[in-house]
Structure formats: structure tokens, C-alpha cells
Write a protein that holds these residues in place. Sequence first.
Motif, PDB file in Angstrom:
ATOM      1  N   PRO A  76      62.029  36.877  -5.867  1.00  8.87           N
ATOM      2  CA  PRO A  76      63.179  36.447  -5.056  1.00  8.87           C
ATOM      3  C   PRO A  76      63.021  36.886  -3.596  1.00  8.87           C
ATOM      4  O   PRO A  76      62.520  37.976  -3.312  1.00  8.87           O
ATOM      5  CB  PRO A  76      64.375  37.142  -5.711  1.00  8.87           C
ATOM      6  CG  PRO A  76      63.791  38.246  -6.516  1.00  8.87           C
ATOM      7  CD  PRO A  76      62.409  37.833  -6.903  1.00  8.87           C
ATOM      8  N   ALA A  77      63.455  36.019  -2.706  1.00  9.70           N
ATOM      9  CA  ALA A  77      63.304  36.273  -1.274  1.00  9.70           C
ATOM     10  C   ALA A  77      64.430  37.140  -0.727  1.00  9.70           C
ATOM     11  O   ALA A  77      64.276  37.774   0.314  1.00  9.70           O
ATOM     12  CB  ALA A  77      63.231  34.952  -0.519  1.00  9.70           C
ATOM     13  N   TYR A  78      65.561  37.168  -1.399  1.00  7.33           N
ATOM     14  CA  TYR A  78      66.716  37.934  -0.924  1.00  7.33           C
ATOM     15  C   TYR A  78      67.612  38.246  -2.118  1.00  7.33           C
ATOM     16  O   TYR A  78      67.462  37.674  -3.206  1.00  7.33           O
ATOM     17  CB  TYR A  78      67.480  37.160   0.165  1.00  7.33           C
ATOM     18  CG  TYR A  78      67.877  35.758  -0.251  1.00  7.33           C
ATOM     19  CD1 TYR A  78      69.142  35.509  -0.770  1.00  7.33           C
ATOM     20  CD2 TYR A  78      66.996  34.677  -0.139  1.00  7.33           C
ATOM     21  CE1 TYR A  78      69.520  34.244  -1.167  1.00  7.33           C
ATOM     22  CE2 TYR A  78      67.365  33.404  -0.534  1.00  7.33           C
ATOM     23  CZ  TYR A  78      68.617  33.189  -1.050  1.00  7.33           C
ATOM     24  OH  TYR A  78      68.979  31.925  -1.447  1.00  7.33           O
ATOM     25  N   LEU A  79      68.530  39.192  -1.917  1.00  2.42           N
ATOM     26  CA  LEU A  79      69.381  39.687  -2.993  1.00  2.42           C
ATOM     27  C   LEU A  79      70.174  38.563  -3.660  1.00  2.42           C
ATOM     28  O   LEU A  79      70.283  38.522  -4.884  1.00  2.42           O
ATOM     29  CB  LEU A  79      70.333  40.768  -2.476  1.00  2.42           C
ATOM     30  CG  LEU A  79      71.293  41.366  -3.502  1.00  2.42           C
ATOM     31  CD1 LEU A  79      70.539  42.018  -4.656  1.00  2.42           C
ATOM     32  CD2 LEU A  79      72.226  42.367  -2.848  1.00  2.42           C
ATOM     33  N   GLY A  80      70.725  37.661  -2.887  1.00  2.00           N
ATOM     34  CA  GLY A  80      71.513  36.569  -3.451  1.00  2.00           C
ATOM     35  C   GLY A  80      70.708  35.729  -4.427  1.00  2.00           C
ATOM     36  O   GLY A  80      71.225  35.294  -5.462  1.00  2.00           O
ATOM     37  N   GLN A  81      69.442  35.505  -4.108  1.00  2.00           N
ATOM     38  CA  GLN A  81      68.586  34.736  -5.007  1.00  2.00           C
ATOM     39  C   GLN A  81      68.327  35.506  -6.301  1.00  2.00           C
ATOM     40  O   GLN A  81      68.367  34.943  -7.394  1.00  2.00           O
ATOM     41  CB  GLN A  81      67.263  34.404  -4.321  1.00  2.00           C
ATOM     42  CG  GLN A  81      66.380  33.482  -5.136  1.00  2.00           C
ATOM     43  CD  GLN A  81      65.111  33.121  -4.391  1.00  2.00           C
ATOM     44  OE1 GLN A  81      64.476  33.954  -3.756  1.00  2.00           O
ATOM     45  NE2 GLN A  81      64.752  31.842  -4.460  1.00  2.00           N
ATOM     46  N   LEU A  82      68.084  36.809  -6.174  1.00  2.00           N
ATOM     47  CA  LEU A  82      67.894  37.639  -7.364  1.00  2.00           C
ATOM     48  C   LEU A  82      69.131  37.597  -8.252  1.00  2.00           C
ATOM     49  O   LEU A  82      69.032  37.414  -9.465  1.00  2.00           O
ATOM     50  CB  LEU A  82      67.572  39.083  -6.972  1.00  2.00           C
ATOM     51  CG  LEU A  82      67.498  40.083  -8.134  1.00  2.00           C
ATOM     52  CD1 LEU A  82      66.415  39.704  -9.126  1.00  2.00           C
ATOM     53  CD2 LEU A  82      67.279  41.493  -7.602  1.00  2.00           C
ATOM     54  N   LEU A  83      70.293  37.744  -7.666  1.00  2.00           N
ATOM     55  CA  LEU A  83      71.534  37.717  -8.449  1.00  2.00           C
ATOM     56  C   LEU A  83      71.726  36.361  -9.128  1.00  2.00           C
ATOM     57  O   LEU A  83      72.175  36.286 -10.277  1.00  2.00           O
ATOM     58  CB  LEU A  83      72.725  38.053  -7.558  1.00  2.00           C
ATOM     59  CG  LEU A  83      72.747  39.487  -7.027  1.00  2.00           C
ATOM     60  CD1 LEU A  83      73.860  39.660  -5.996  1.00  2.00           C
ATOM     61  CD2 LEU A  83      72.884  40.489  -8.154  1.00  2.00           C
ATOM     62  N   GLN A  84      71.370  35.289  -8.422  1.00  2.00           N
ATOM     63  CA  GLN A  84      71.471  33.941  -9.002  1.00  2.00           C
ATOM     64  C   GLN A  84      70.525  33.815 -10.203  1.00  2.00           C
ATOM     65  O   GLN A  84      70.908  33.300 -11.257  1.00  2.00           O
ATOM     66  CB  GLN A  84      71.134  32.900  -7.939  1.00  2.00           C
ATOM     67  CG  GLN A  84      71.254  31.481  -8.420  1.00  2.00           C
ATOM     68  CD  GLN A  84      70.883  30.501  -7.316  1.00  2.00           C
ATOM     69  OE1 GLN A  84      70.154  30.826  -6.378  1.00  2.00           O
ATOM     70  NE2 GLN A  84      71.379  29.290  -7.430  1.00  2.00           N
TER      71      GLN A  84
END
Length: 149
Positions: free
Chosen positions: A103-111
Motif C-alpha cells: 500500500p502506498a498510504y495508510l488509507g489504502q492499507l485500511l481499505q
Amino acid sequence: MVCGGISTRLRTPLYHVVGNLTGVRYQNEILQPLTVPALQAIGPRAILQDDNAPPHRSAAVNTFIQQARVNRMLWPANSPDLNPIEHMWDELCRRVQQHHPPPAYLGQLLQWLQQEWNGVPRAFICNLIHSMRQRCVECLAHNGGHTRY
């Protein structure tokens, strides 16, 4: 950190915990909006199986659990972690690690975490939960030592 709950009938959404989780936050952000409604949906035989983490055992949380009439599994201090959710976290980690690139950023990881959490087959979760009795039997047979779980 994320929190979530599983049962043979349902799973809660994952909840992203930002910062330190206190007993008050655990009660207000996780128990009240997510856990108690899920337990109520399961029915009167539902059992909350959390652990002995300080936020889970604060006086305020214990009072709330009693007032909400939640059945809670009690764990002795320093007990082995037999909770099936630990295997769910392992499965979730394996599923997310299959994404390439990372993931490139936290929001993507959470998604991705929520997507994979929802994608774990119900049969996998049921198998984890139905193994609980055998987990306890093996733990007792090994005097609290290492088991295959």
C-alpha cells in the motif's frame, strides 16, 4: 491498529484505532457501537472473548459490560492466548501481503484490510470458532504450554 469481532453468524466491521486505546475509548468507540450490537444480534448465548489488555479490563469497561448484560469469557492472568481471532489476524495479514505493490498510504492499507476482512470465508471463521473447545482441552493437557494452536 485495527479491532474487529467474529462469530459463526457475523463479523463486525474493522475499526481503525488511532493513538492509544484507553478503557474509555474501548467502551465508547468499540464496545458500544460495534461489539454490543453484534452480541445482541447473535443472541443471549453470545460470549465476548476479549483478552486481559488493560483497556479491556478497566473498571469503567467492567461496569459497562455488566450493565449491558454481556457474557464475557474470563481469562486467568498470564494465560495462553487461545482466542480464535488471533488466527483471523494471521489470515488477514497473509491476504493483505498478497497485494503488490504494498500500500502506498495508510488509507489504502485500511481499505485493503477491510476488503480482505470481508473476504475471509465464513467457513474459515466457523472452523476457528468451533476449534475453541479443542484448544482448551489441549491447553489443559499441556499444562498451559505450547499447543498446535
